[in-house]
Design a protein around this motif. Structure first.
Motif, PDB file in Angstrom:
ATOM      1  N   TYR A   1      -4.235  14.076  -0.483  1.00 44.49           N
ATOM      2  CA  TYR A   1      -5.688  14.076  -0.395  1.00 44.49           C
ATOM      3  C   TYR A   1      -6.322  14.364  -1.754  1.00 44.49           C
ATOM      4  CZ  TYR A   1     -10.427  15.264   0.927  1.00 44.49           C
ATOM      5  OH  TYR A   1     -11.795  15.305   1.009  1.00 44.49           O
ATOM      6  N   THR A   2      -5.754  15.290  -2.502  1.00 40.30           N
ATOM      7  CA  THR A   2      -6.266  15.616  -3.833  1.00 40.30           C
ATOM      8  C   THR A   2      -6.246  14.397  -4.741  1.00 40.30           C
ATOM      9  OG1 THR A   2      -5.564  17.911  -3.627  1.00 40.30           O
ATOM     10  CG2 THR A   2      -5.909  17.095  -5.858  1.00 40.30           C
ATOM     11  N   GLU A   3      -5.185  13.615  -4.660  1.00 38.53           N
ATOM     12  CA  GLU A   3      -5.033  12.438  -5.528  1.00 38.53           C
ATOM     13  C   GLU A   3      -5.776  11.202  -5.024  1.00 38.53           C
ATOM     14  OE1 GLU A   3      -3.460  12.097  -8.541  1.00 38.53           O
ATOM     15  OE2 GLU A   3      -3.318  14.276  -8.475  1.00 38.53           O
ATOM     16  N   TYR A   4      -5.899  11.055  -3.699  1.00 34.58           N
ATOM     17  CA  TYR A   4      -6.402   9.803  -3.129  1.00 34.58           C
ATOM     18  C   TYR A   4      -7.527  10.031  -2.128  1.00 34.58           C
ATOM     19  CZ  TYR A   4      -2.068   8.115  -5.172  1.00 34.58           C
ATOM     20  OH  TYR A   4      -1.054   7.816  -6.053  1.00 34.58           O
ATOM     21  N   SER A   5      -8.460  10.913  -2.447  1.00 30.99           N
ATOM     22  CA  SER A   5      -9.524  11.247  -1.493  1.00 30.99           C
ATOM     23  C   SER A   5     -10.461  10.072  -1.201  1.00 30.99           C
ATOM     24  CB  SER A   5     -10.330  12.451  -1.984  1.00 30.99           C
ATOM     25  OG  SER A   5     -10.925  12.170  -3.234  1.00 30.99           O
ATOM     26  N   ASP A   6     -10.453   9.039  -2.027  1.00 28.45           N
ATOM     27  CA  ASP A   6     -11.254   7.845  -1.729  1.00 28.45           C
ATOM     28  C   ASP A   6     -10.652   7.028  -0.586  1.00 28.45           C
ATOM     29  OD1 ASP A   6     -13.009   8.492  -3.751  1.00 28.45           O
ATOM     30  OD2 ASP A   6     -12.151   7.066  -5.191  1.00 28.45           O
ATOM     31  N   TYR A   7      -9.407   7.312  -0.230  1.00 29.42           N
ATOM     32  CA  TYR A   7      -8.692   6.514   0.772  1.00 29.42           C
ATOM     33  C   TYR A   7      -8.249   7.342   1.984  1.00 29.42           C
ATOM     34  CZ  TYR A   7      -8.557   3.589  -3.326  1.00 29.42           C
ATOM     35  OH  TYR A   7      -8.923   2.868  -4.438  1.00 29.42           O
ATOM     36  N   ILE A   8      -8.430   8.658   1.890  1.00 22.47           N
ATOM     37  CA  ILE A   8      -7.947   9.569   2.929  1.00 22.47           C
ATOM     38  C   ILE A   8      -9.059  10.549   3.269  1.00 22.47           C
ATOM     39  CG2 ILE A   8      -6.254  11.344   3.529  1.00 22.47           C
ATOM     40  CD1 ILE A   8      -4.527  10.161   1.203  1.00 22.47           C
TER      41      ILE A   8
ATOM     42  N   ASP B   1       0.839  -1.197   0.000  1.00 24.62           N
ATOM     43  CA  ASP B   1       0.000   0.000   0.000  1.00 24.62           C
ATOM     44  C   ASP B   1       0.880   1.256   0.000  1.00 24.62           C
ATOM     45  OD1 ASP B   1      -1.812   2.063   0.476  1.00 24.62           O
ATOM     46  OD2 ASP B   1      -3.068   0.809   1.764  1.00 24.62           O
ATOM     47  N   ILE B   2       1.139   1.774  -1.198  1.00 22.44           N
ATOM     48  CA  ILE B   2       2.033   2.926  -1.319  1.00 22.44           C
ATOM     49  C   ILE B   2       1.410   4.208  -0.774  1.00 22.44           C
ATOM     50  CG2 ILE B   2       3.337   1.960  -3.247  1.00 22.44           C
ATOM     51  CD1 ILE B   2       1.689   3.850  -5.088  1.00 22.44           C
ATOM     52  N   VAL B   3       0.097   4.312  -0.794  1.00 23.39           N
ATOM     53  CA  VAL B   3      -0.563   5.500  -0.258  1.00 23.39           C
ATOM     54  C   VAL B   3      -0.407   5.534   1.256  1.00 23.39           C
ATOM     55  CG1 VAL B   3      -2.748   6.753  -0.020  1.00 23.39           C
ATOM     56  CG2 VAL B   3      -2.168   5.639  -2.187  1.00 23.39           C
ATOM     57  N   CYS B   4      -0.670   4.417   1.903  1.00 24.30           N
ATOM     58  CA  CYS B   4      -0.525   4.333   3.360  1.00 24.30           C
ATOM     59  C   CYS B   4       0.938   4.558   3.760  1.00 24.30           C
ATOM     60  CB  CYS B   4      -1.024   2.980   3.857  1.00 24.30           C
ATOM     61  SG  CYS B   4      -1.462   2.960   5.606  1.00 24.30           S
ATOM     62  N   ALA B   5       1.848   3.953   3.021  1.00 20.45           N
ATOM     63  CA  ALA B   5       3.273   4.119   3.316  1.00 20.45           C
ATOM     64  C   ALA B   5       3.700   5.574   3.136  1.00 20.45           C
ATOM     65  CB  ALA B   5       4.106   3.205   2.427  1.00 20.45           C
ATOM     66  N   GLY B   6       3.200   6.219   2.086  1.00 19.77           N
ATOM     67  CA  GLY B   6       3.537   7.620   1.855  1.00 19.77           C
ATOM     68  C   GLY B   6       3.021   8.530   2.953  1.00 19.77           C
ATOM     69  N   LEU B   7       1.771   8.333   3.349  1.00 20.55           N
ATOM     70  CA  LEU B   7       1.197   9.131   4.441  1.00 20.55           C
ATOM     71  C   LEU B   7       1.972   8.920   5.733  1.00 20.55           C
ATOM     72  CD1 LEU B   7      -2.657   8.680   4.001  1.00 20.55           C
ATOM     73  CD2 LEU B   7      -1.318  10.748   3.605  1.00 20.55           C
TER      74      LEU B   7
END
Length: 110
Positions: A98-105, A31-37
């Protein structure tokens, strides 16, 4: 979904950050989004602790993706300045995520 709550004071300075949950963008470990956050928020905390030398109160529970930190009330002018730079940089990056991944954040700034 990861819930992120940023609290500001009357001067618009960030005084606390709370993150809860995993983004579920991909399977755990990929999960690159979770890792990035996680990297953004933990780097900001490390910057406050180690670079700005601010005694930040923090709680972390890695298993459920929880991290909360609160700045003390008695910051010097220089510490507040340093904290503002670190935390506003973090907030810029979080807004971009958030702009890119608002479905997950979910990002709330109050």
């Amino acid at each position: 979904m990861t819930d992120i709550k940023i609290t500001r004071d009357n001067n618009m300075s960030v005084i606390s950050v709370e993150c809860k949950g995993h983004t579920d963008y991909a399977v755990q470990g990929e999960d690159i989004v979770c890792a990035g956050l996680s990297t953004l928020v933990q780097s900001a905390l490390l910057g406050l602790l180690q670079v700005a030398a601010i005694n930040v109160d923090y709680q972390r529970q890695a298993d459920d993706g929880y991290l909360r930190f609160t700045l003390p009330d008695n910051l010097t002018h220089q510490q507040r300045h340093d904290a503002d730079i670190i935390l506003n940089t973090m907030l810029c990056a979080l807004n971009d995520f958030y702009t890119e991944y608002s479905d997950y954040i979910y990002l709330e700034v109050i």
